[in-house]
Design a protein around this motif. Structure first.
Motif, PDB file in Angstrom:
ATOM      1  N   VAL A 255       0.846  -1.313   0.093  1.00 37.14           N
ATOM      2  CA  VAL A 255       0.135   0.042  -0.062  1.00 37.14           C
ATOM      3  C   VAL A 255       0.792   1.279  -0.023  1.00 37.14           C
ATOM      4  CG1 VAL A 255      -1.846   1.223   1.118  1.00 37.14           C
ATOM      5  CG2 VAL A 255      -1.751  -1.376   1.274  1.00 37.14           C
ATOM      6  N   ALA A 256       1.932   1.237   0.633  1.00 37.29           N
ATOM      7  CA  ALA A 256       2.889   2.328   0.767  1.00 37.29           C
ATOM      8  C   ALA A 256       3.413   2.758  -0.559  1.00 37.29           C
ATOM      9  CB  ALA A 256       3.828   2.075   1.780  1.00 37.29           C
ATOM     10  N   GLU A 257       3.917   1.588  -1.220  1.00 40.40           N
ATOM     11  CA  GLU A 257       4.673   1.842  -2.348  1.00 40.40           C
ATOM     12  C   GLU A 257       3.520   2.351  -3.341  1.00 40.40           C
ATOM     13  OE1 GLU A 257       8.462  -1.278  -2.977  1.00 40.40           O
ATOM     14  OE2 GLU A 257       6.339  -1.955  -3.523  1.00 40.40           O
ATOM     15  N   PHE A 258       2.530   1.848  -3.443  1.00 44.51           N
ATOM     16  CA  PHE A 258       1.464   2.500  -4.411  1.00 44.51           C
ATOM     17  C   PHE A 258       1.055   3.918  -4.058  1.00 44.51           C
ATOM     18  CE2 PHE A 258      -3.303   3.288  -4.937  1.00 44.51           C
ATOM     19  CZ  PHE A 258      -3.273   3.309  -6.372  1.00 44.51           C
ATOM     20  N   LEU A 264      -0.007  10.470  -3.446  1.00 46.30           N
ATOM     21  CA  LEU A 264      -1.167  10.628  -2.467  1.00 46.30           C
ATOM     22  C   LEU A 264      -0.548  11.405  -1.140  1.00 46.30           C
ATOM     23  CD1 LEU A 264      -3.097   7.654  -2.422  1.00 46.30           C
ATOM     24  CD2 LEU A 264      -3.788   9.894  -2.983  1.00 46.30           C
ATOM     25  N   SER A 265      -1.329  12.576  -0.815  1.00 50.12           N
ATOM     26  CA  SER A 265      -0.899  13.277   0.273  1.00 50.12           C
ATOM     27  C   SER A 265      -1.016  12.775   1.463  1.00 50.12           C
ATOM     28  CB  SER A 265      -1.396  14.850   0.056  1.00 50.12           C
ATOM     29  OG  SER A 265      -2.698  14.693   0.134  1.00 50.12           O
ATOM     30  N   SER A 266      -2.132  11.749   1.654  1.00 51.66           N
ATOM     31  CA  SER A 266      -2.475  11.124   2.914  1.00 51.66           C
ATOM     32  C   SER A 266      -3.121   9.971   2.761  1.00 51.66           C
ATOM     33  CB  SER A 266      -3.590  12.161   3.728  1.00 51.66           C
ATOM     34  OG  SER A 266      -3.101  13.481   3.822  1.00 51.66           O
ATOM     35  N   LEU A 267      -2.543   9.119   3.680  1.00 48.91           N
ATOM     36  CA  LEU A 267      -2.902   7.593   3.514  1.00 48.91           C
ATOM     37  C   LEU A 267      -3.287   6.997   5.141  1.00 48.91           C
ATOM     38  CD1 LEU A 267      -2.818   4.962   2.252  1.00 48.91           C
ATOM     39  CD2 LEU A 267      -0.292   4.639   2.871  1.00 48.91           C
ATOM     40  N   GLU A 288       7.441  -0.124   8.305  1.00 50.65           N
ATOM     41  CA  GLU A 288       7.195  -0.709   6.891  1.00 50.65           C
ATOM     42  C   GLU A 288       6.679   0.772   5.983  1.00 50.65           C
ATOM     43  OE1 GLU A 288       6.675  -4.629   6.076  1.00 50.65           O
ATOM     44  OE2 GLU A 288       5.146  -4.155   4.891  1.00 50.65           O
ATOM     45  N   VAL A 289       5.458   1.283   6.317  1.00 47.54           N
ATOM     46  CA  VAL A 289       4.983   2.499   5.727  1.00 47.54           C
ATOM     47  C   VAL A 289       6.124   3.524   5.517  1.00 47.54           C
ATOM     48  CG1 VAL A 289       3.073   4.060   5.737  1.00 47.54           C
ATOM     49  CG2 VAL A 289       2.575   1.849   6.498  1.00 47.54           C
ATOM     50  N   SER A 290       6.614   4.024   6.756  1.00 39.23           N
ATOM     51  CA  SER A 290       7.667   4.971   6.715  1.00 39.23           C
ATOM     52  C   SER A 290       8.819   4.880   5.639  1.00 39.23           C
ATOM     53  CB  SER A 290       8.473   5.014   8.040  1.00 39.23           C
ATOM     54  OG  SER A 290       7.617   5.464   8.942  1.00 39.23           O
ATOM     55  N   GLU A 291       9.127   3.365   5.502  1.00 36.43           N
ATOM     56  CA  GLU A 291      10.202   3.324   4.529  1.00 36.43           C
ATOM     57  C   GLU A 291       9.812   3.466   3.012  1.00 36.43           C
ATOM     58  OE1 GLU A 291      11.915  -0.829   5.050  1.00 36.43           O
ATOM     59  OE2 GLU A 291      13.009  -0.548   3.342  1.00 36.43           O
ATOM     60  N   PHE A 292       8.662   3.142   2.804  1.00 37.64           N
ATOM     61  CA  PHE A 292       8.186   3.363   1.245  1.00 37.64           C
ATOM     62  C   PHE A 292       7.257   4.449   1.036  1.00 37.64           C
ATOM     63  CE2 PHE A 292       9.164  -1.201   2.033  1.00 37.64           C
ATOM     64  CZ  PHE A 292      10.025  -1.554   1.153  1.00 37.64           C
ATOM     65  N   ASN A 296       1.891  11.795   4.469  1.00 42.87           N
ATOM     66  CA  ASN A 296       1.290  11.993   5.818  1.00 42.87           C
ATOM     67  C   ASN A 296       0.383  10.710   6.002  1.00 42.87           C
ATOM     68  OD1 ASN A 296       0.238  13.120   8.150  1.00 42.87           O
ATOM     69  ND2 ASN A 296      -1.736  13.966   6.811  1.00 42.87           N
ATOM     70  N   PHE A 297       0.727   9.949   7.033  1.00 42.45           N
ATOM     71  CA  PHE A 297      -0.112   8.673   7.243  1.00 42.45           C
ATOM     72  C   PHE A 297      -0.407   8.281   8.882  1.00 42.45           C
ATOM     73  CE2 PHE A 297       4.082   6.692   8.225  1.00 42.45           C
ATOM     74  CZ  PHE A 297       3.855   5.765   9.080  1.00 42.45           C
ATOM     75  N   TYR A 298      -1.627   7.501   8.903  1.00 40.46           N
ATOM     76  CA  TYR A 298      -1.803   7.099   9.978  1.00 40.46           C
ATOM     77  C   TYR A 298      -2.220   5.403  10.079  1.00 40.46           C
ATOM     78  CZ  TYR A 298      -2.528  12.064  11.198  1.00 40.46           C
ATOM     79  OH  TYR A 298      -2.204  13.308  11.552  1.00 40.46           O
ATOM     80  N   LEU A 299      -2.062   5.065  10.928  1.00 38.42           N
ATOM     81  CA  LEU A 299      -2.680   3.518  11.443  1.00 38.42           C
ATOM     82  C   LEU A 299      -3.848   3.948  12.220  1.00 38.42           C
ATOM     83  CD1 LEU A 299       0.521   1.528  12.338  1.00 38.42           C
ATOM     84  CD2 LEU A 299      -0.343   2.522  10.265  1.00 38.42           C
ATOM     85  N   ALA A 300      -5.026   3.238  11.773  1.00 37.98           N
ATOM     86  CA  ALA A 300      -6.278   3.470  12.617  1.00 37.98           C
ATOM     87  C   ALA A 300      -6.439   2.739  13.599  1.00 37.98           C
ATOM     88  CB  ALA A 300      -7.611   3.572  11.329  1.00 37.98           C
TER      89      ALA A 300
END
Lengths: 320, 320
Positions: A255-258, A264-267, A288-292, A296-300
């Motif tokens: 998902v992060a790579e995509f 995308l600005s936010s995930l 893993e998300v940070s690496e790819f 701006n992302f969050y884990l819900a």
């Protein structure tokens, strides 16, 4: 603005801290809201928020697996017992309509309001739910037909053509006010029509909420205008490699790579396997998300709330 | 002993403090347990107890209304995801079997263990579930066919015929011990057969758990051997008079009067309307029961636990 409340963020089974899938998306300009998925006990989660089943305008079901729909029927029944009268739109695979109708018949359930079912395949074309909210479905890849939903809020407002009025020398004050309110005015012996000096401005907020899916790239087209993607990330890549591809879920890396490729600005990631719900499990996903992904992302977490404004700014609501 | 855990005590809809109907009844000699009714989110309640879906031996559904069965399918699915392999007996109206099978088909659910459905009409005759537990159904009166279930634990143990052995002059110790363990012994030149000196003693614990019902007197026959009745008391008589008879529920007074006539030693009331769930509402129910019933009674709360022993003694478990 769209306002998101996560009602369930666990994959497959409820755990002590996370319920199975459900997400409420409210139009922050009023009380209208849309529910995406309704795992068992979604109505119990809703009872612990300020959301009312009376203001629910549509339910989208991403796919038929029980952790995404077994709470639908109880929620419909409770809305009925609370005397909901307004029609309710349900966008879902047609098996969901069969299930709701069969369940109602076998369990002596009579709803005092009409259900308007829309086969999700027909929602590939945008469906206007309210004046401001519309929904569009996108096909995904999973063990059963699965869909993502674009939730789009479109806000229009009328602005005066100040430049034209200034050039004409129309003074501010009463004259501008009348034109703004749709009244024609007389100025220097001419009639100025309000419609000629009002400009319609449109702002859009667009979030995509995915169902279970092992090919995030299927959302490439939909993401062209989206400001936020909410997607499952059941496993880390390491866990997915061990589990194998047969459950047909995404890893955080996928998902992060995509999201990075799409700029995308936010995930927001959700739908975590119970093995990734403790602190270490969540950290592994986040790493893993940070690496790819550099956005701006969050884990819900369950009950997390976010807002997405017309500039595309995603903010986590501080609940204290 | 039977050990009871109330998992849901609200009528119709879940509230913030009470879930819809479910009651766990465990054989306190092992981990075997029976579930009576499975309103939505029963599995979530079970997660907050020490009960395991692996040890569940039977599910009884009193009637088809959603607040008594909508949690069944999610619970079965989660037991499957937790790799249950043992068969599971479900005693229920035949619509429940249709509902479970249709739901499984429409939602792509495959259980890794067999379900053994018993039409509740056939359970009018006792059904042996384990060596010690049996279940029998009794017809009630409600808007749809509704049933009560006798849950019976029968404990047998072998006792030495001490009087006979003493008269013969057989000394205590090794000789008695061998006879107790089924071994024949030689005494004074004769062979004493163990079987001749062992007596089978049977003790029984019998609780009746009612479904929705507006005629408690239908349980007259069943109550002849019962030590405990657990029955709905949706309203006080005052509320019932105002609501009218059409919902076909019992008032506290109706159940209390019946229990008094039957000289039942213990009574637990449950399935309270949301209007009777606050302190005043519960007090009104309790006052009405006290007026018409002189035995030992409780109003159940979610997570309340009770034990019923072979002498018929009902005790509330102190959970601190």
């Amino acid at each position: 603005m769209l306002h998101f409340t996560f009602l369930g963020t666990s994959s497959g089974v409820p755990t002590l801290t996370r319920n199975v899938s459900a997400l409420a998306i409210r139009n922050s300009k009023n009380k209208d809201w849309i529910l995406v998925d309704a795992g068992e006990a979604t109505q119990h989660r809703i009872q612990r928020t300020k959301l009312s089943l009376q203001n629910l305008v549509a339910i989208c079901i991403t796919h038929v697996h029980g952790d995404h729909c077994y709470g639908l029927i109880g929620l419909l029944a409770s809305a009925g017992m609370n005397r909901r009268a307004e029609p309710l739109t349900i966008i879902a695979p047609k098996e969901i309509q069969q299930w709701v109708e069969t369940t109602a018949r076998l369990t002596d359930l009579y709803l005092p309001y009409p259900l308007k079912f829309i086969d999700v395949h027909n929602a590939i074309h945008p469906q206007h739910i309210t004046d401001e909210l519309s929904i569009q479905a996108h096909s995904l890849s999973h063990r059963v037909p699965s869909f993502a939903f674009s939730i789009i809020a479109q806000y229009t407002h009328q602005k005066l053509d100040i430049q034209a009025l200034t050039q004409l020398g129309v003074p501010k004050g009463q004259a501008w006010g009348d034109l703004k309110q749709g009244k024609n005015i007389e100025f220097n012996g001419n009639i100025l029509k309000s419609a000629d000096y009002l400009q319609t401005h449109t702002q859009q907020v667009h979030a995509i909420v995915g169902g279970d899916n092992d090919q995030p790239e299927l959302l490439t087209q939909a993401c062209q205008t989206a400001q936020l993607l909410i997607h499952e990330s059941t496993y880390t890549q390491t866990t997915l490699d061990r589990v194998g591809k047969s459950p047909m879920h995404s890893s955080a890396k996928m998902v992060a790579e995509f999201a990075q490729q799409q700029h995308l600005s936010s995930l927001i990631l959700t739908h975590f396997s119970p093995r990734h719900q403790d602190h270490a499990g969540q950290q592994a996903i986040a790493d893993e998300v940070s690496e790819f992904y550099k956005g701006n992302f969050y884990l819900a977490n369950d009950f997390d709330q976010f807002t997405l404004d017309t500039t595309g700014q995603l903010s986590k609501v501080n609940l204290k």
